[in-house]
Write a protein that holds these residues in place. Structure first.
Motif, PDB file in Angstrom:
ATOM      1  N   UNK A   1       0.834  -1.202   0.000  1.00  0.00           N
ATOM      2  CA  UNK A   1       0.000   0.000   0.000  1.00  0.00           C
ATOM      3  C   UNK A   1       0.871   1.255   0.000  1.00  0.00           C
ATOM      4  N   UNK A   2       1.968   1.199   0.721  1.00  0.00           N
ATOM      5  CA  UNK A   2       2.864   2.358   0.799  1.00  0.00           C
ATOM      6  C   UNK A   2       3.488   2.687  -0.549  1.00  0.00           C
ATOM      7  N   UNK A   3       3.583   1.691  -1.444  1.00  0.00           N
ATOM      8  CA  UNK A   3       4.194   1.917  -2.752  1.00  0.00           C
ATOM      9  C   UNK A   3       3.221   2.501  -3.768  1.00  0.00           C
TER      10      UNK A   3
ATOM     11  N   UNK B   1       1.284   5.232  -5.536  1.00  0.00           N
ATOM     12  CA  UNK B   1       1.552   6.664  -5.661  1.00  0.00           C
ATOM     13  C   UNK B   1       0.282   7.500  -5.798  1.00  0.00           C
ATOM     14  N   UNK B   2      -0.770   6.939  -6.372  1.00  0.00           N
ATOM     15  CA  UNK B   2      -2.015   7.683  -6.543  1.00  0.00           C
ATOM     16  C   UNK B   2      -2.818   7.637  -5.249  1.00  0.00           C
ATOM     17  N   UNK B   3      -2.973   8.794  -4.614  1.00  0.00           N
ATOM     18  CA  UNK B   3      -3.588   8.845  -3.284  1.00  0.00           C
ATOM     19  C   UNK B   3      -5.051   8.407  -3.290  1.00  0.00           C
ATOM     20  N   UNK B   4      -5.806   8.755  -4.357  1.00  0.00           N
ATOM     21  CA  UNK B   4      -7.220   8.377  -4.407  1.00  0.00           C
ATOM     22  C   UNK B   4      -7.375   6.863  -4.457  1.00  0.00           C
ATOM     23  N   UNK B   5      -6.579   6.213  -5.293  1.00  0.00           N
ATOM     24  CA  UNK B   5      -6.634   4.764  -5.388  1.00  0.00           C
ATOM     25  C   UNK B   5      -6.161   4.126  -4.083  1.00  0.00           C
ATOM     26  N   UNK B   6      -5.152   4.712  -3.468  1.00  0.00           N
ATOM     27  CA  UNK B   6      -4.615   4.208  -2.206  1.00  0.00           C
ATOM     28  C   UNK B   6      -5.678   4.252  -1.112  1.00  0.00           C
TER      29      UNK B   6
ATOM     30  N   UNK C   1      -1.479   0.012  11.842  1.00  0.00           N
ATOM     31  CA  UNK C   1      -0.378   0.442  12.697  1.00  0.00           C
ATOM     32  C   UNK C   1       0.941   0.445  11.934  1.00  0.00           C
ATOM     33  N   UNK C   2       1.094  -0.460  10.978  1.00  0.00           N
ATOM     34  CA  UNK C   2       2.317  -0.472  10.163  1.00  0.00           C
ATOM     35  C   UNK C   2       2.343   0.736   9.222  1.00  0.00           C
ATOM     36  N   UNK C   3       1.196   1.065   8.649  1.00  0.00           N
ATOM     37  CA  UNK C   3       1.128   2.235   7.778  1.00  0.00           C
ATOM     38  C   UNK C   3       1.406   3.512   8.556  1.00  0.00           C
ATOM     39  N   UNK C   4       0.900   3.568   9.795  1.00  0.00           N
ATOM     40  CA  UNK C   4       1.171   4.739  10.634  1.00  0.00           C
ATOM     41  C   UNK C   4       2.660   4.851  10.948  1.00  0.00           C
TER      42      UNK C   4
ATOM     43  N   UNK D   1      19.593   9.040  -4.245  1.00  0.00           N
ATOM     44  CA  UNK D   1      20.838   9.633  -4.765  1.00  0.00           C
ATOM     45  C   UNK D   1      21.946   8.593  -4.920  1.00  0.00           C
ATOM     46  N   UNK D   2      21.830   7.499  -4.166  1.00  0.00           N
ATOM     47  CA  UNK D   2      22.804   6.407  -4.289  1.00  0.00           C
ATOM     48  C   UNK D   2      22.376   5.361  -5.307  1.00  0.00           C
ATOM     49  N   UNK D   3      21.276   5.612  -6.015  1.00  0.00           N
ATOM     50  CA  UNK D   3      20.832   4.719  -7.074  1.00  0.00           C
ATOM     51  C   UNK D   3      19.889   3.612  -6.633  1.00  0.00           C
ATOM     52  N   UNK D   4      19.311   3.713  -5.445  1.00  0.00           N
ATOM     53  CA  UNK D   4      18.392   2.668  -4.962  1.00  0.00           C
ATOM     54  C   UNK D   4      17.047   2.786  -5.667  1.00  0.00           C
ATOM     55  N   UNK D   5      16.470   1.653  -6.037  1.00  0.00           N
ATOM     56  CA  UNK D   5      15.122   1.665  -6.616  1.00  0.00           C
ATOM     57  C   UNK D   5      14.092   1.478  -5.500  1.00  0.00           C
ATOM     58  N   UNK D   6      12.816   1.356  -5.881  1.00  0.00           N
ATOM     59  CA  UNK D   6      11.745   1.281  -4.884  1.00  0.00           C
ATOM     60  C   UNK D   6      11.846   0.004  -4.053  1.00  0.00           C
ATOM     61  N   UNK D   7      12.243  -1.081  -4.685  1.00  0.00           N
ATOM     62  CA  UNK D   7      12.372  -2.335  -3.946  1.00  0.00           C
ATOM     63  C   UNK D   7      13.498  -2.245  -2.923  1.00  0.00           C
TER      64      UNK D   7
END
Length: 317
Positions: A114-116, A118-123, A196-199, A214-220
């Motif tokens: 859920x945290x990944x 990006x669209x707030x309405x869909x979330x 509670x995890x989302x909070x 900035x170090x090149x990390x992706x979302x995963x």
């Protein structure tokens, strides 16, 4: 004349009490809000504890709890020689451990996913839909499960017969009953348990994610190396709290779904206590079984908490 230096220590307790009373008056609204749950806890949880003594007596309704004769731990001796109780104890451990694995890990994964979004309405829509089953009772959920898995009109058996198979009575099958318990419990609670995890995720500093990008990390990579480690304290505490209920296999769910055909795999301590106390009217024996279950839960919680505190500071106390 008294020495002021000697008078100071005796004045400190009064001054301290005055400060406490002043703070209480300042926050009187909060204390009034706390009063109702405190009264509820005292009346419905602590006051009935006197009845625990019935587990050590041969209860006679005409004599009452206190005047009934002591039984020299006879109920506890009977318990460990009762095949039905031992079977219920085994089933409770199996179901509780599986529920702990499935019901504890799924909310964490769901919160990370859920945290990944990006669209707030869909979330928000996904979150609202996932929360809804939590507010339905197991009577309603069990009715839905029965309809879905019904051999005559259930959609699962409709698909099976559509492809040439024979209908299966899932809820009367020892093979399928426990998987149905796990799936229905996860569907009902995964959204609510993820709150509670989302909070906790929202409290993570955005600078950590920016530095990782900035170090090149992706979302995963950010999920694995930033989000998940930040959830470790919350995960540890909730895991310890769940361990305290390890012998609670989900009474409401099992009672509304099981039948004598699946007692061999579905009968748990809570349903065993229900039948012993309210069906067979063995109140003293059922109290002994319930007391044993709670003592095991307390011992397990304290033990695991001490083990966790030995290696980090994330214990419950």
């Amino acid at each position: 004349m008294a020495n002021p230096a000697e008078a100071t220590p005796s004045m400190k307790p009064n001054a301290s009490r005055a400060q406490v009373w002043k703070r209480m008056k300042k926050m009187k609204t909060l204390y009034l809000l706390l009063l109702l749950p405190a009264l509820s806890l005292a009346i419905f949880h602590y006051a009935p504890l006197y009845g625990v003594v019935i587990a050590f007596k041969d209860f006679k309704p005409g004599l009452g709890i206190w005047d009934s004769p002591w039984n020299q731990f006879a109920h506890f001796k009977t318990m460990f020689h009762d095949f039905v109780f031992l079977r219920a104890f085994r089933n409770t451990l199996i179901i509780s451990v599986l529920r702990l694995i499935v019901g504890f890990t799924f909310p964490i994964l769901f919160a990370l996913l859920i945290n990944e979004i990006t669209k707030s309405a869909f979330k928000r829509t996904v979150q609202s839909i996932s929360y809804f089953p939590h507010f339905m009772s197991w009577v309603i959920i069990a009715g839905m499960v029965v309809e879905v898995f019904s051999p005559e009109r259930g959609i699962i058996n409709y698909v099976i017969t559509l492809f040439g198979g024979d209908p299966i009575n899932f809820l009367s099958s020892k093979l399928y009953f426990i998987p149905i318990l796990l799936i229905s419990d996860a569907w009902k609670e995964v959204g609510w348990a993820s709150i509670i995890y989302l909070a906790s995720i929202t409290s993570i500093s955005p600078e950590l994610y920016e530095a990782a990008e900035s170090d090149g990390a992706n979302r995963f990579h950010k999920m694995i190396h930033i989000t998940l480690p930040a959830l470790v304290p919350v995960i540890t505490i909730l895991f310890l709290l769940r361990l305290g209920h390890i012998l609670s296999g989900g009474f409401d769910q099992v009672l509304n779904l099981y039948s004598p055909l699946v007692y061999e795999v579905a009968d748990i301590i809570d349903t065993y206590v229900y039948r012993a106390g309210l069906v067979e009217f063995r109140m003293d024996y059922s109290a002994a079984v319930g007391l044993f279950k709670n003592i095991v839960g307390i011992v397990l919680l304290v033990t695991v908490n001490q083990i966790v505190r030995k290696y980090n500071d994330y214990g419950v106390w």
